[in-house]
Design a protein around this motif. Structure first.
Motif, PDB file in Angstrom:
ATOM      1  N   TYR A  10       0.828  -1.204   0.000  1.00  0.00           N
ATOM      2  CA  TYR A  10       0.000   0.000   0.000  1.00  0.00           C
ATOM      3  C   TYR A  10       0.860   1.251   0.000  1.00  0.00           C
ATOM      4  O   TYR A  10       0.645   2.170  -0.803  1.00  0.00           O
ATOM      5  CB  TYR A  10      -0.922   0.019   1.221  1.00  0.00           C
ATOM      6  N   GLU A  11       1.859   1.312   0.876  1.00  0.00           N
ATOM      7  CA  GLU A  11       2.705   2.498   0.984  1.00  0.00           C
ATOM      8  C   GLU A  11       3.434   2.766  -0.336  1.00  0.00           C
ATOM      9  O   GLU A  11       3.527   3.910  -0.781  1.00  0.00           O
ATOM     10  CB  GLU A  11       3.718   2.310   2.118  1.00  0.00           C
ATOM     11  N   TYR A  12       3.946   1.700  -0.940  1.00  0.00           N
ATOM     12  CA  TYR A  12       4.686   1.867  -2.197  1.00  0.00           C
ATOM     13  C   TYR A  12       3.761   2.346  -3.313  1.00  0.00           C
ATOM     14  O   TYR A  12       4.080   3.304  -4.022  1.00  0.00           O
ATOM     15  CB  TYR A  12       5.339   0.547  -2.605  1.00  0.00           C
ATOM     16  N   LEU A  13       2.609   1.668  -3.481  1.00  0.00           N
ATOM     17  CA  LEU A  13       1.724   2.006  -4.586  1.00  0.00           C
ATOM     18  C   LEU A  13       1.116   3.398  -4.432  1.00  0.00           C
ATOM     19  O   LEU A  13       0.912   4.101  -5.427  1.00  0.00           O
ATOM     20  CB  LEU A  13       0.614   0.960  -4.726  1.00  0.00           C
ATOM     21  N   LYS A  14       0.841   3.811  -3.209  1.00  0.00           N
ATOM     22  CA  LYS A  14       0.312   5.161  -2.998  1.00  0.00           C
ATOM     23  C   LYS A  14       1.369   6.196  -3.382  1.00  0.00           C
ATOM     24  O   LYS A  14       1.081   7.176  -4.091  1.00  0.00           O
ATOM     25  CB  LYS A  14      -0.112   5.345  -1.532  1.00  0.00           C
ATOM     26  N   ALA A  15       2.613   5.952  -2.946  1.00  0.00           N
ATOM     27  CA  ALA A  15       3.708   6.861  -3.310  1.00  0.00           C
ATOM     28  C   ALA A  15       3.948   6.837  -4.816  1.00  0.00           C
ATOM     29  O   ALA A  15       4.182   7.867  -5.449  1.00  0.00           O
ATOM     30  CB  ALA A  15       4.980   6.480  -2.558  1.00  0.00           C
TER      31      ALA A  15
END
Length: 216
Positions: free
Chosen positions: A116-121
């Motif tokens: 989630y953190e990677y894809l949001k960034a």
């Protein structure tokens, strides 16, 4: 006003892998799964039909692999962002995918909250270049070609931002290093990409090495 969710297309020849990715992302309102494909050919067809914002693309698939699909999709739909999803951390495979136009990669075995953190960034264009990829680019462009190049159409501040991007720094790191806001960093990046007619950090890093800007 509520922000629209990022539209995601999942492409993987293994049903369990697609199901696992769907389970991870459906927990978050930021992402909307709009479709699933089993190979690169289906990825092409579904991209035209569904117009996703982001494609999560496996590399090894039948009919058409992820590298060829990435190349074709980026030619037809350059605005679509592609993240390679793989169980392999073979940097050569990942680098080849990035050269075809992919803008990022995720290992399938990382924690779900990291997805989630990677894809949001990634969706917000805030993912830094990994040092491994930067090193691979350095190997590809080992010679200083500065003397062969034309005048670089960037301001001194933009050159500073470009240099830090190529070193693998995130937007936050760049803002702290240059004592400017992250919003200003994003604005500089947008201007740099526009001036150089490039699409992403991978291409920016390649450009920096090709122009001999990483000597200093």
């Amino acid at each position: 006003m509520e922000e629209q969710a990022f539209r995601i297309l999942i492409v993987d020849d293994h049903a369990h892998a697609r199901e696992g990715i769907r389970d991870i992302l459906e927990e978050y309102e930021d992402f909307l799964i709009v479709g699933e494909g089993r190979n690169g050919k289906e990825a092409l067809e579904l991209t035209e039909k569904l117009m996703p914002d982001i494609i999560l693309m496996d590399i090894q698939m039948p009919v058409m692999d992820g590298l060829e699909a990435t190349k074709r999709i980026k030619l037809q739909f350059p605005y679509v962002k592609i993240v390679i999803i793989t169980v392999s951390d073979d940097i050569t495979d990942l680098f080849n995918a990035l050269k075809q136009g992919a803008q990022g990669y995720l290992l399938k075995n990382i924690q779900s909250d990291s997805w989630y953190e990677y894809l949001k960034a990634f969706a917000l264009d805030e993912v830094p270049m990994s040092k491994e990829i930067a090193f691979q680019i350095l190997k590809e462009f080992p010679q200083n070609k500065k003397e062969e190049t034309k005048e670089i159409p960037l301001s001194n501040r933009e050159l500073e931002v470009l240099h830090l991007v190529a070193k693998g720094l995130s937007n936050r790191d760049i803002s702290e290093s240059l004592f400017i806001s992250e919003h200003t960093v994003k604005s500089h990046l947008k201007n740099i990409l526009s001036k150089l007619h490039l699409e992403n950090r991978v291409q920016l890093t390649s450009y920096a090495f090709q122009q001999g800007l990483m000597d200093s």
